[in-house]
Motif scaffolding. Sequence first.
Motif, mmCIF file in Angstrom:
data_model
loop_
_atom_site.group_PDB
_atom_site.id
_atom_site.type_symbol
_atom_site.label_atom_id
_atom_site.label_comp_id
_atom_site.label_asym_id
_atom_site.label_seq_id
_atom_site.Cartn_x
_atom_site.Cartn_y
_atom_site.Cartn_z
ATOM 1 N N GLU A 119 0.841 -1.193 0.000
ATOM 2 C CA GLU A 119 0.000 0.000 0.000
ATOM 3 C C GLU A 119 0.876 1.244 0.000
ATOM 4 O OE1 GLU A 119 -3.083 0.216 2.911
ATOM 5 O OE2 GLU A 119 -3.467 -1.926 2.816
ATOM 6 N N PRO A 120 0.456 2.270 -0.739
ATOM 7 C CA PRO A 120 1.246 3.499 -0.736
ATOM 8 C C PRO A 120 1.164 4.184 0.635
ATOM 9 C CG PRO A 120 -0.794 3.807 -1.957
ATOM 10 C CD PRO A 120 -0.717 2.351 -1.593
ATOM 11 N N VAL A 121 2.216 4.876 0.981
ATOM 12 C CA VAL A 121 2.239 5.622 2.226
ATOM 13 C C VAL A 121 1.346 6.849 2.076
ATOM 14 C CG1 VAL A 121 3.713 6.972 3.767
ATOM 15 C CG2 VAL A 121 4.567 4.849 2.770
ATOM 16 N N THR A 122 0.509 7.069 3.071
ATOM 17 C CA THR A 122 -0.322 8.267 3.071
ATOM 18 C C THR A 122 -0.037 9.060 4.338
ATOM 19 O OG1 THR A 122 -2.176 7.138 4.145
ATOM 20 C CG2 THR A 122 -2.166 7.179 1.739
ATOM 21 N N VAL A 123 0.025 10.348 4.176
ATOM 22 C CA VAL A 123 0.240 11.256 5.291
ATOM 23 C C VAL A 123 -0.743 12.398 5.128
ATOM 24 C CG1 VAL A 123 1.882 12.821 6.408
ATOM 25 C CG2 VAL A 123 2.692 10.666 5.438
ATOM 26 N N ASP A 124 -1.556 12.608 6.161
ATOM 27 C CA ASP A 124 -2.493 13.727 6.142
ATOM 28 C C ASP A 124 -2.046 14.865 7.055
ATOM 29 O OD1 ASP A 124 -4.352 12.526 4.346
ATOM 30 O OD2 ASP A 124 -5.145 11.329 5.991
ATOM 31 N N THR A 125 -1.421 14.507 8.176
ATOM 32 C CA THR A 125 -0.994 15.516 9.144
ATOM 33 C C THR A 125 0.417 15.212 9.625
ATOM 34 O OG1 THR A 125 -3.268 15.777 9.923
ATOM 35 C CG2 THR A 125 -1.530 16.637 11.348
ATOM 36 N N VAL A 126 1.279 16.223 9.549
ATOM 37 C CA VAL A 126 2.649 16.121 10.043
ATOM 38 C C VAL A 126 2.727 16.987 11.302
ATOM 39 C CG1 VAL A 126 5.084 16.564 9.562
ATOM 40 C CG2 VAL A 126 3.557 15.826 7.710
ATOM 41 N N LEU A 127 3.120 16.379 12.418
ATOM 42 C CA LEU A 127 3.289 17.124 13.659
ATOM 43 C C LEU A 127 4.725 17.624 13.752
ATOM 44 C CD1 LEU A 127 2.205 18.094 16.417
ATOM 45 C CD2 LEU A 127 3.011 15.905 17.355
ATOM 46 N N ALA B 242 8.328 20.208 4.084
ATOM 47 C CA ALA B 242 8.726 19.442 2.894
ATOM 48 C C ALA B 242 8.007 18.093 2.845
ATOM 49 C CB ALA B 242 10.242 19.247 2.878
ATOM 50 N N VAL B 243 7.907 17.425 3.980
ATOM 51 C CA VAL B 243 7.180 16.141 4.025
ATOM 52 C C VAL B 243 5.712 16.376 3.694
ATOM 53 C CG1 VAL B 243 6.397 14.273 5.545
ATOM 54 C CG2 VAL B 243 8.779 15.027 5.633
ATOM 55 N N ALA B 244 5.124 17.394 4.312
ATOM 56 C CA ALA B 244 3.711 17.691 4.060
ATOM 57 C C ALA B 244 3.474 18.040 2.595
ATOM 58 C CB ALA B 244 3.244 18.834 4.962
ATOM 59 N N ASP B 245 4.374 18.795 2.018
ATOM 60 C CA ASP B 245 4.258 19.155 0.604
ATOM 61 C C ASP B 245 4.311 17.911 -0.273
ATOM 62 O OD1 ASP B 245 4.092 20.953 -1.606
ATOM 63 O OD2 ASP B 245 6.271 20.785 -1.868
ATOM 64 N N ARG B 246 5.206 17.002 0.053
ATOM 65 C CA ARG B 246 5.363 15.760 -0.725
ATOM 66 C C ARG B 246 4.100 14.915 -0.715
ATOM 67 N NH1 ARG B 246 4.919 11.494 -2.781
ATOM 68 N NH2 ARG B 246 6.473 9.912 -3.160
ATOM 69 N N TYR B 247 3.410 14.883 0.437
ATOM 70 C CA TYR B 247 2.234 14.026 0.590
ATOM 71 C C TYR B 247 0.916 14.795 0.560
ATOM 72 C CZ TYR B 247 5.412 10.251 1.646
ATOM 73 O OH TYR B 247 6.403 9.296 1.560
#
Length: 152
Positions: A5-13, A31-36
């Motif tokens: 499954e692809p990695v999903t990120v909705d919120t980066v703390l 940068a992580v949030a922008d990527r995801y």
Amino acid sequence: MDPNEPVTVDTVLAPVDGSEESATAVEYAVAVADRYDASVHALFVLGRGVIQGMNAGTVDEDAIAADTQDFFDDVSLIADEANVPLVTSVDDGFSQTRKTRHPGNVVLDTADAVDADFIVLPREPTDTASAEVLEQVAEYVLSYASQPVLSV
């Protein structure tokens, strides 16, 4: 986690304390949030001295609030440049009545409360005797977080 499954990120703390290291961590979080295509939640963790000073009336709460807002204004510029949504909050990293309340627990509790999928936090500086709030939290969060953690 299913490797297919692809990695999903909705919120980066991004826990911060106003230090240069935490400003760098915010850049990575954005940068992580922008990527995801995610948002960043910047959590400003107030230190023991600030909390004790406010409780004793020896620290100007308005000055602390202004300094915190100034830091958040800088964080907002970083997020705006990348067109990444940003939410901010402030919490105290210590309690005089709860011995189990420390910055590591505050970070993990907030990660759960905001349903963070990823945590980016500053690493302990190795070349200074700085007493910033988050400098020794990285190892604790890396050990106990259920989310992926990037320590920068």
